[in-house]
Design an enzyme around this catalytic site. Structure first.
Site, mmCIF file in Angstrom:
data_model
loop_
_atom_site.group_PDB
_atom_site.id
_atom_site.type_symbol
_atom_site.label_atom_id
_atom_site.label_comp_id
_atom_site.label_asym_id
_atom_site.label_seq_id
_atom_site.Cartn_x
_atom_site.Cartn_y
_atom_site.Cartn_z
ATOM 1 C CD GLU A 28 -12.233 19.338 -36.143
ATOM 2 O OE1 GLU A 28 -12.479 18.115 -36.019
ATOM 3 O OE2 GLU A 28 -11.156 19.847 -35.816
ATOM 4 C CD GLN A 53 -5.761 16.283 -38.793
ATOM 5 O OE1 GLN A 53 -6.241 17.223 -38.180
ATOM 6 N NE2 GLN A 53 -6.465 15.225 -39.112
ATOM 7 C CE1 TYR A 70 -15.694 14.906 -37.577
ATOM 8 C CE2 TYR A 70 -15.211 15.663 -35.352
ATOM 9 C CZ TYR A 70 -14.954 15.686 -36.708
ATOM 10 O OH TYR A 70 -13.949 16.493 -37.200
ATOM 11 C CG ASN A 87 -14.096 20.262 -33.214
ATOM 12 O OD1 ASN A 87 -14.508 21.309 -33.720
ATOM 13 N ND2 ASN A 87 -12.812 19.977 -33.131
ATOM 14 N NE ARG A 128 -10.708 24.985 -36.075
ATOM 15 C CZ ARG A 128 -10.777 23.829 -35.440
ATOM 16 N NH1 ARG A 128 -11.614 22.889 -35.835
ATOM 17 N NH2 ARG A 128 -9.994 23.594 -34.392
ATOM 18 C CD1 TRP A 137 -6.206 13.243 -35.839
ATOM 19 C CD2 TRP A 137 -4.091 13.877 -35.561
ATOM 20 N NE1 TRP A 137 -6.159 14.625 -35.940
ATOM 21 C CE2 TRP A 137 -4.869 15.037 -35.772
ATOM 22 C CE3 TRP A 137 -2.708 14.039 -35.371
ATOM 23 C CZ2 TRP A 137 -4.339 16.325 -35.806
ATOM 24 C CZ3 TRP A 137 -2.168 15.334 -35.397
ATOM 25 C CH2 TRP A 137 -2.981 16.444 -35.607
ATOM 26 C CG HIS A 188 -5.686 21.005 -34.759
ATOM 27 N ND1 HIS A 188 -6.863 21.513 -35.252
ATOM 28 C CD2 HIS A 188 -5.866 19.655 -34.701
ATOM 29 C CE1 HIS A 188 -7.709 20.526 -35.496
ATOM 30 N NE2 HIS A 188 -7.120 19.376 -35.170
ATOM 31 C CD GLU A 196 -11.518 17.318 -31.283
ATOM 32 O OE1 GLU A 196 -10.843 16.298 -31.026
ATOM 33 O OE2 GLU A 196 -12.349 17.360 -32.201
ATOM 34 C CG PHE A 221 -12.995 12.402 -41.571
ATOM 35 C CD1 PHE A 221 -14.182 12.584 -40.884
ATOM 36 C CD2 PHE A 221 -12.141 11.385 -41.166
ATOM 37 C CE1 PHE A 221 -14.518 11.763 -39.815
ATOM 38 C CE2 PHE A 221 -12.473 10.555 -40.102
ATOM 39 C CZ PHE A 221 -13.657 10.745 -39.417
#
Length: 515
Positions: A418, A61, A345, A343, A118, A476, A164, A211, A484
């Site tokens: 996260e 990313q 949200y 993680n 991280r 993604w 990841h 994840e 973010f």
């Protein structure tokens, strides 16, 4: 353990009352958290003195340099170049150019008082084909060696995620990626061993997988994420999960047998989960909420804590489609985490699905779960919508999921690895307007306040919290549309200039007392 082998709704309601979240379960017909324009204070953010605050990123990313210095292709390099898969056909070829701007970015973290970072390692940057027998890439190893040294020298503790989502494409082509539970498990073990040997003297927190649910369901169950393998969506997600769990287990064994004692680090896995509230005040919907938690978080957490899949999955995934662990594998998996990463949200509503299911061998993961989900109840959203269509702000959900994890698994440590939000329409704003990101600042405060309650009032063993993300990045399938970051990246500038947002300044004040 609670709910280990039962789905009886009366027991569930009793435990939910016990952990102090019963008042959250039945939301009023029109109850919504308002998106207040007022900035929050720091008074209700109380944590133990040794609580760790950090920021998080991931290699694909932010790094860019996708074909430089011997790096091999990953599944995301290939996927992002397929027209129509990513917003405006954007790719991570350059991303935030962190590969070349690492020194600048470390200095930026230091200026923000960040003490915990991280990051993830690109497997194909250190082992281009993914197979160590084909040779390692010393330039890739040297890059991460320099980056970790910079971080340590800046007084920043390093947490590394080994996987990841960026599987070397060669392993996908050769073995079918995570659908293969033999060769790919061995390849991951060798990759993890290399990383422990090269970087483990300075890395004190290792995360095997980020994840894995998303990899399994969206990568191998539909075409939402790389590699987009849908050859057998009724079976593939379960095979991909099985392989990832076995890979996690063997990597943990290598670390504990060869490195942990003298490197004095910790190892765990990061799982993602919303929290779920019943769509209606019925026993069936309460049970459906618990089932959704077990089909998501429990699918991975039950094996690493208890040694096997949740009983409800064994009951509901019919037709022999859920793989079985051998006695030796169960023993290897059980207790294979020093900490569990979360993680989180958003939260949403869940109802029981009582409509007829397709034939067994046509069922998807969602069919097997037998639930229906929504961010709305009686036409009212659970909270304000962020920029992402799936993210609605409901801060009490993080306290609820942390309590649920604590009471089901009794983990030694929980890290919130996260938590973050994208501000509505931020990419369309002039930079100066985007930097005044009160929406994000309030989100961070409100979620942290709920984490504080979980720790200080409920006794949940949360030891660390990482904001997603340090800076805007390649999100993604959404490309660079959704931001973010607490740091703004100007993608229109040739230098990809970084600009500190108000949320970063606020977060710097939050973490100051815990330096």
């Amino acid at each position: 353990m609670l709910f280990r082998d039962t789905m009886e709704s009366s027991a569930m309601v009793g435990v939910l009352l016990l952990i102090g979240i019963s008042t959250l379960l039945i939301l009023g017909e029109n109850q919504v958290i308002k998106a207040s324009p007022n900035k929050r204070s720091l008074d209700d953010l109380v944590f133990p003195k040794d609580f760790r605050f950090g920021v998080a990123t991931a290699a694909y990313q932010i790094e860019g340099a996708y074909n430089e210095d011997g790096r091999g292709m990953s599944i995301w390099d290939i996927w992002s170049h397929i027209p129509g898969k990513i917003y405006m056909n954007q790719t991570g070829d350059v991303a935030d150019d962190h590969y070349h701007k690492v020194r600048e970015d470390v200095e930026m973290m230091k200026s923000l008082r960040v003490k915990n970072y991280r990051m993830s390692i690109s497997w194909s940057r250190v082992i281009p084909t993914g197979l160590i027998k084909d040779g390692i890439n010393q330039k890739g190893i040297d890059h991460y060696d320099r980056e970790i040294n910079m971080l340590v020298n800046a007084g920043i503790n390093v947490a590394v995620t080994l996987y990841h989502w960026d599987l070397p494409q060669h392993l996908q082509d050769l073995y079918g990626g995570w659908l293969n539970s033999n060769e790919v498990v061995e390849a991951f073990r060798d990759y993890a061993d290399l990383c422990f040997a090269k970087f483990g003297d300075r890395v004190k927190d290792w995360i095997t997988f980020n994840e894995p649910f998303v990899t399994s369901v969206q990568g191998y169950g539909n075409e939402g994420m790389a590699p987009g393998s849908t050859n057998s969506s009724t079976v593939s997600p379960y095979l991909a999960t099985h392989s990832q769990l076995l890979s996690h287990a063997v990597a943990v064994k290598v670390y504990r047998d060869k490195y942990q004692k003298h490197q004095n680090g910790r190892i765990g896995i990061t799982l993602n989960s919303n929290f779920y509230y019943p769509l209606t005040n019925t026993q069936a919907d309460y049970v459906a909420c618990e089932r959704a938690l077990l089909f998501g978080f429990g699918w991975f957490a039950d094996p690493v804590f208890f040694g096997d899949y949740p009983q409800v999955m064994k009951d509901f995934v019919e037709g022999g489609r859920l793989p079985q662990f051998t006695p030796e594998q169960k023993k290897l998996l059980k207790g294979s985490v020093d900490f569990i990463g979360l993680n989180h949200y958003t939260s949403n509503y869940i109802g029981n699905r009582d409509t007829p299911l397709p034939p067994v061998y046509q069922r998807t993961f969602n069919d097997d779960q037998r639930t229906i989900g929504s961010s709305y109840k009686n036409g009212v959203p659970i909270g304000p919508q962020a920029d992402s269509d799936w993210l609605y702000v409901y801060a009490p959900g993080i306290r609820s999921i942390l309590n649920w994890i604590q009471h089901r698994y009794q983990p030694k440590m929980i890290y919130v690895t996260e938590n973050g939000v994208d501000v509505p329409n931020e990419s369309d704003m002039p930079i100066q307007q985007a930097l005044n990101d009160t929406f994000r600042q309030n989100y961070i405060h409100d979620y942290l306040a709920e984490v504080s309650k979980a720790v200080m009032q409920d006794g949940v063993n949360v030891k660390a919290y990482y904001v997603w993300s340090l800076m805007d990045n390649f999100e993604w399938a959404n490309g660079y549309r959704c931001r973010f970051g607490i740091v703004y990246v100007d993608y229109k500038s040739s230098n990809l200039d970084r600009h500190i947002k108000n949320s970063a300044k606020y977060y710097s004040q939050v973490i100051k007392p815990y330096q």
